[in-house]
Design a protein around this motif. Structure first.
Motif, PDB file in Angstrom:
ATOM      1  N   LEU A  96       0.824  -1.200   0.000  1.00 21.91           N
ATOM      2  CA  LEU A  96       0.000   0.000   0.000  1.00 21.91           C
ATOM      3  C   LEU A  96       0.865   1.260   0.000  1.00 21.91           C
ATOM      4  CD1 LEU A  96      -2.728  -1.073   2.599  1.00 21.91           C
ATOM      5  CD2 LEU A  96      -2.789  -1.257   0.112  1.00 21.91           C
ATOM      6  N   ARG A  97       2.109   1.115  -0.403  1.00 20.52           N
ATOM      7  CA  ARG A  97       3.032   2.253  -0.406  1.00 20.52           C
ATOM      8  C   ARG A  97       2.833   3.127  -1.638  1.00 20.52           C
ATOM      9  NH1 ARG A  97       7.498   1.656   2.978  1.00 20.52           N
ATOM     10  NH2 ARG A  97       7.370  -0.254   4.237  1.00 20.52           N
ATOM     11  N   GLU A  98       3.075   4.414  -1.448  1.00 23.15           N
ATOM     12  CA  GLU A  98       3.153   5.313  -2.592  1.00 23.15           C
ATOM     13  C   GLU A  98       4.402   4.985  -3.391  1.00 23.15           C
ATOM     14  OE1 GLU A  98       3.148   9.434  -1.648  1.00 23.15           O
ATOM     15  OE2 GLU A  98       0.981   9.558  -1.437  1.00 23.15           O
ATOM     16  N   ALA A  99       4.409   5.351  -4.665  1.00 24.65           N
ATOM     17  CA  ALA A  99       5.591   5.146  -5.496  1.00 24.65           C
ATOM     18  C   ALA A  99       6.789   5.842  -4.855  1.00 24.65           C
ATOM     19  CB  ALA A  99       5.349   5.689  -6.902  1.00 24.65           C
ATOM     20  N   GLY A 100       7.875   5.104  -4.703  1.00 22.61           N
ATOM     21  CA  GLY A 100       9.085   5.673  -4.135  1.00 22.61           C
ATOM     22  C   GLY A 100       9.184   5.610  -2.626  1.00 22.61           C
ATOM     23  N   ASP A 101       8.134   5.157  -1.956  1.00 22.15           N
ATOM     24  CA  ASP A 101       8.165   5.080  -0.493  1.00 22.15           C
ATOM     25  C   ASP A 101       8.913   3.819  -0.066  1.00 22.15           C
ATOM     26  OD1 ASP A 101       7.761   5.125   2.228  1.00 22.15           O
ATOM     27  OD2 ASP A 101       5.656   4.513   2.118  1.00 22.15           O
ATOM     28  N   MET A 102      10.111   3.987   0.497  1.00 19.12           N
ATOM     29  CA  MET A 102      10.914   2.874   0.990  1.00 19.12           C
ATOM     30  C   MET A 102      11.189   3.027   2.477  1.00 19.12           C
ATOM     31  SD  MET A 102      11.343   0.838  -1.519  1.00 19.12           S
ATOM     32  CE  MET A 102      10.996   0.913  -3.275  1.00 19.12           C
ATOM     33  N   SER A 103      10.349   3.784   3.174  1.00 20.43           N
ATOM     34  CA  SER A 103      10.536   4.005   4.601  1.00 20.43           C
ATOM     35  C   SER A 103      10.346   2.706   5.366  1.00 20.43           C
ATOM     36  CB  SER A 103       9.549   5.057   5.104  1.00 20.43           C
ATOM     37  OG  SER A 103       8.213   4.655   4.855  1.00 20.43           O
ATOM     38  N   SER A 104      10.878   2.656   6.585  1.00 21.94           N
ATOM     39  CA  SER A 104      10.752   1.452   7.396  1.00 21.94           C
ATOM     40  C   SER A 104       9.325   1.292   7.894  1.00 21.94           C
ATOM     41  CB  SER A 104      11.726   1.510   8.579  1.00 21.94           C
ATOM     42  OG  SER A 104      11.461   2.638   9.384  1.00 21.94           O
ATOM     43  N   GLY A 105       9.044   0.140   8.484  1.00 25.52           N
ATOM     44  CA  GLY A 105       7.692  -0.129   8.960  1.00 25.52           C
ATOM     45  C   GLY A 105       6.898  -0.928   7.941  1.00 25.52           C
ATOM     46  N   ASN A 106       5.632  -1.197   8.280  1.00 21.81           N
ATOM     47  CA  ASN A 106       4.762  -2.020   7.453  1.00 21.81           C
ATOM     48  C   ASN A 106       3.680  -1.174   6.782  1.00 21.81           C
ATOM     49  OD1 ASN A 106       5.263  -5.160   8.112  1.00 21.81           O
ATOM     50  ND2 ASN A 106       5.714  -3.921   9.919  1.00 21.81           N
ATOM     51  N   ALA A 107       3.506  -1.406   5.494  1.00 20.60           N
ATOM     52  CA  ALA A 107       2.449  -0.741   4.730  1.00 20.60           C
ATOM     53  C   ALA A 107       1.907  -1.738   3.720  1.00 20.60           C
ATOM     54  CB  ALA A 107       2.985   0.514   4.036  1.00 20.60           C
ATOM     55  N   VAL A 108       1.211  -2.744   4.233  1.00 20.01           N
ATOM     56  CA  VAL A 108       0.706  -3.801   3.366  1.00 20.01           C
ATOM     57  C   VAL A 108      -0.770  -4.039   3.615  1.00 20.01           C
ATOM     58  CG1 VAL A 108       2.896  -5.021   3.107  1.00 20.01           C
ATOM     59  CG2 VAL A 108       1.413  -5.579   5.026  1.00 20.01           C
ATOM     60  N   GLY A 109      -1.457  -4.365   2.542  1.00 20.47           N
ATOM     61  CA  GLY A 109      -2.813  -4.867   2.642  1.00 20.47           C
ATOM     62  C   GLY A 109      -2.783  -6.356   2.357  1.00 20.47           C
ATOM     63  N   MET A 110      -3.935  -6.972   2.358  1.00 22.15           N
ATOM     64  CA  MET A 110      -4.004  -8.411   2.125  1.00 22.15           C
ATOM     65  C   MET A 110      -5.181  -8.717   1.212  1.00 22.15           C
ATOM     66  SD  MET A 110      -1.918 -10.764   3.269  1.00 22.15           S
ATOM     67  CE  MET A 110      -1.399 -10.361   4.934  1.00 22.15           C
ATOM     68  N   ILE A 111      -4.919  -9.476   0.155  1.00 18.64           N
ATOM     69  CA  ILE A 111      -6.001 -10.017  -0.652  1.00 18.64           C
ATOM     70  C   ILE A 111      -5.956 -11.541  -0.511  1.00 18.64           C
ATOM     71  CG2 ILE A 111      -5.998  -8.082  -2.267  1.00 18.64           C
ATOM     72  CD1 ILE A 111      -4.587  -9.914  -4.297  1.00 18.64           C
ATOM     73  N   TYR A 112      -7.056 -12.188  -0.859  1.00 15.86           N
ATOM     74  CA  TYR A 112      -7.156 -13.632  -0.672  1.00 15.86           C
ATOM     75  C   TYR A 112      -7.565 -14.280  -1.997  1.00 15.86           C
ATOM     76  CZ  TYR A 112      -7.100 -12.022   4.117  1.00 15.86           C
ATOM     77  OH  TYR A 112      -6.739 -11.394   5.286  1.00 15.86           O
ATOM     78  N   SER A 113      -6.953 -15.427  -2.278  1.00 15.01           N
ATOM     79  CA  SER A 113      -7.193 -16.093  -3.556  1.00 15.01           C
ATOM     80  C   SER A 113      -7.094 -17.603  -3.379  1.00 15.01           C
ATOM     81  CB  SER A 113      -6.168 -15.633  -4.597  1.00 15.01           C
ATOM     82  OG  SER A 113      -6.227 -16.416  -5.775  1.00 15.01           O
ATOM     83  N   ILE A 114      -7.750 -18.331  -4.273  1.00 13.06           N
ATOM     84  CA  ILE A 114      -7.507 -19.763  -4.344  1.00 13.06           C
ATOM     85  C   ILE A 114      -6.131 -20.002  -4.960  1.00 13.06           C
ATOM     86  CG2 ILE A 114      -9.962 -20.307  -4.589  1.00 13.06           C
ATOM     87  CD1 ILE A 114      -9.325 -20.852  -7.607  1.00 13.06           C
ATOM     88  N   VAL A 115      -5.552 -21.201  -4.744  1.00 19.95           N
ATOM     89  CA  VAL A 115      -4.327 -21.587  -5.448  1.00 19.95           C
ATOM     90  C   VAL A 115      -4.557 -22.845  -6.282  1.00 19.95           C
ATOM     91  CG1 VAL A 115      -2.703 -20.447  -3.909  1.00 19.95           C
ATOM     92  CG2 VAL A 115      -3.466 -22.780  -3.381  1.00 19.95           C
ATOM     93  N   GLY A 116      -5.807 -23.271  -6.394  1.00 21.10           N
ATOM     94  CA  GLY A 116      -6.180 -24.321  -7.338  1.00 21.10           C
ATOM     95  C   GLY A 116      -5.652 -25.702  -7.024  1.00 21.10           C
ATOM     96  N   THR A 117      -5.497 -26.037  -5.750  1.00 21.08           N
ATOM     97  CA  THR A 117      -5.009 -27.381  -5.398  1.00 21.08           C
ATOM     98  C   THR A 117      -6.008 -28.469  -5.768  1.00 21.08           C
ATOM     99  OG1 THR A 117      -5.821 -26.954  -3.153  1.00 21.08           O
ATOM    100  CG2 THR A 117      -3.464 -26.669  -3.538  1.00 21.08           C
ATOM    101  N   ASN A 118      -7.255 -28.098  -5.992  1.00 21.31           N
ATOM    102  CA  ASN A 118      -8.282 -29.077  -6.373  1.00 21.31           C
ATOM    103  C   ASN A 118      -8.415 -29.243  -7.881  1.00 21.31           C
ATOM    104  OD1 ASN A 118      -9.263 -26.454  -6.640  1.00 21.31           O
ATOM    105  ND2 ASN A 118     -11.384 -27.071  -6.335  1.00 21.31           N
TER     106      ASN A 118
END
Length: 453
Positions: A286-308
């Motif tokens: 979820l970082r802006e372009a060029g943002d390399m500052s420390s700390g966490n800036a992440v979101g989470m999406i969820y998906s299948i991986v098709g093991t079936n």
């Protein structure tokens, strides 16, 4: 004493720390030794590192209270770091192959960090066959995510082979957070209500959207122990991109398809393959372009991986449909609401772990599959060329295996970390990735390229 409070997302990694679920991430960097040879190079590297008196943020940060039992953890600057503790030198037993290196990294990654000290450790490893050496760097997850951690390490390397005076990693500071991120506007009532609606969707059943109720039970999602296993694999990046271009999908879709194929074979071999597909939590920056500052800036999406799904081509397209719907779900939100959305959607899993109930009942997701973007240029450490950077992520109660990728100079490096007790014979997951790629290329009628060394 000037202290700075950690964000709620960063704080969660302190609060979730336990002896069985240490909350640190790491990178294993493998280098080709310069002409002088490994022994003299490593000796000089260690001597110079321990003499270095400069240290910058976040390398110089310690917790005000070195305990997980705190609601609002804060960091303060340390002016007297014990570099003899944080910089170490280990040698592999002969023959110093990939097996021995993986075993050592597994041991290092199993050891919790001392939260009273600086939140990083660096181990230089020699004795590796083929005139190579390695460096394992561990960070507590409260001070870096994948993007900021990789940035800190790349800052400590050079673009030029003849640069022989590069200072140690901890001399290079992380950039400050962009001003635009420090002055985010307050969300409107409509944005807040829309976010709440999207969060609620994640706790229901949906035919097209992978939610927190989509994951089946599996042997990968019970209680875990404190010991880890570590395995690696590497692919020419162009080989994976050729598949992605051929089918009009993303590189991440291809990676998820390989993970799904590998897990399908692994679970079939132990007669534990669920009828429904395993699901993956996929971190999204979820970082802006060029943002390399420390700390966490992440979101989470969820998906299948098709093991079936037995057919690898069908699996790839089903994964693409799943990830596309997940991205659409989060991209409907304003930028200001994506972090609150991510925290809210992850809150039940965090609360379950804090309560000690992690690894019981039906999982909210089965695995983590993460891809950290890297650079195209070769990198050097005082003339030693970086060959691979393999990430090592966290696992926790209810999720025993994690796949993390990092691209560097035309190679996609995959690091797999797992609970030693829950995932025996984990090397099969690494070789299974290669088998899954060959099956996918054959299904598409694409001629595969050469393997990475």
């Amino acid at each position: 004493m000037n202290s700075s409070k950690l964000s709620p997302m960063d704080s969660a990694f302190i609060q979730l720390e336990t002896p069985r679920t240490p909350m640190h991430v790491a990178a294993l960097m493998v280098f080709e030794a310069p002409e002088e040879g490994v022994a003299s190079f490593v000796k000089k590297l260690m001597e110079d590192g321990r003499k270095e008196t400069r240290i910058t943020s976040p390398w110089n940060k310690v917790l005000v209270s070195g305990s997980r039992w705190q609601l609002a953890p804060s960091l303060v600057t340390s002016y007297d770091p014990d570099l003899e503790y944080h910089l170490r030198h280990l040698s592999l037993p002969a023959p110093g192959g990939e097996k021995e290196l993986g075993q050592l990294v597994a041991q290092l990654h199993s050891q919790p960090m001392d939260l009273r000290k600086l939140l990083w450790e660096c181990v230089v490893i020699d004795g590796l066959e083929g005139d190579r050496f390695a460096i394992y760097v561990k960070f507590h997850h409260s001070i870096v995510d994948g993007v900021s951690g990789a940035s800190l390490l790349m800052n400590g390397l050079s673009d030029h082979k003849d640069d022989l005076t590069t200072p140690p990693f901890w001399v290079h500071a992380a950039p400050e957070k962009p001003l635009s991120l420090k002055r985010l506007k307050l969300p409107s009532l409509g944005e807040t209500m829309g976010t709440a609606k999207n969060v609620l969707k994640m706790f229901g059943e949906n035919d097209s959207l992978t939610t927190l109720r989509s994951a089946p039970r599996s042997p990968l999602n019970g209680r875990i122990g404190p010991q880890r296993r570590f395995a690696t694999q590497a692919f020419p990046l162009e080989r994976l991109k050729a598949v992605a271009r051929h089918e009009g999908v993303t590189l991440n879709d291809v990676v998820a398809c390989l993970v799904g194929g590998s897990l399908r074979r692994y679970l079939k071999d132990i007669t534990a393959l669920p009828k429904e597909s395993l699901t993956a939590a996929i971190p999204m920056s979820l970082r802006e372009a060029g943002d390399m500052s420390s700390g966490n800036a992440v979101g989470m999406i969820y998906s299948i991986v098709g093991t079936n799904i037995a057919d690898p081509v069908v699996r790839l397209h089903e994964i693409h449909a799943s990830t596309s719907e997940a991205k659409k779900h989060i991209q409907e939100l304003s930028p200001e609401m994506r972090v609150p959305y991510s925290l809210a959607s992850m809150a039940p899993a965090i609360l379950k772990m804090l309560s000690g109930m992690g690894g019981t009942g039906r999982p909210m997701f089965n695995i983590v599959v993460s891809n950290v973007p890297g650079g195209r240029q070769e990198k050097y450490l005082r003339g030693a060329r970086l060959l691979h950077l393999y990430p090592a992520n966290i696992v926790f109660q209810g999720m025993a295996v994690s796949f993390t990728c990092y691209s560097h100079a035309g190679t996609l490096n995959v690091g797999i970390i797992a609970c030693r007790d829950s995932v025996p014979h984990m090397q099969r997951l690494a070789t299974g990735l290669t088998d899954a790629l060959v099956e996918l290329e054959e299904g598409l009628g694409i001629t595969g390229g050469e393997e990475c060394p």
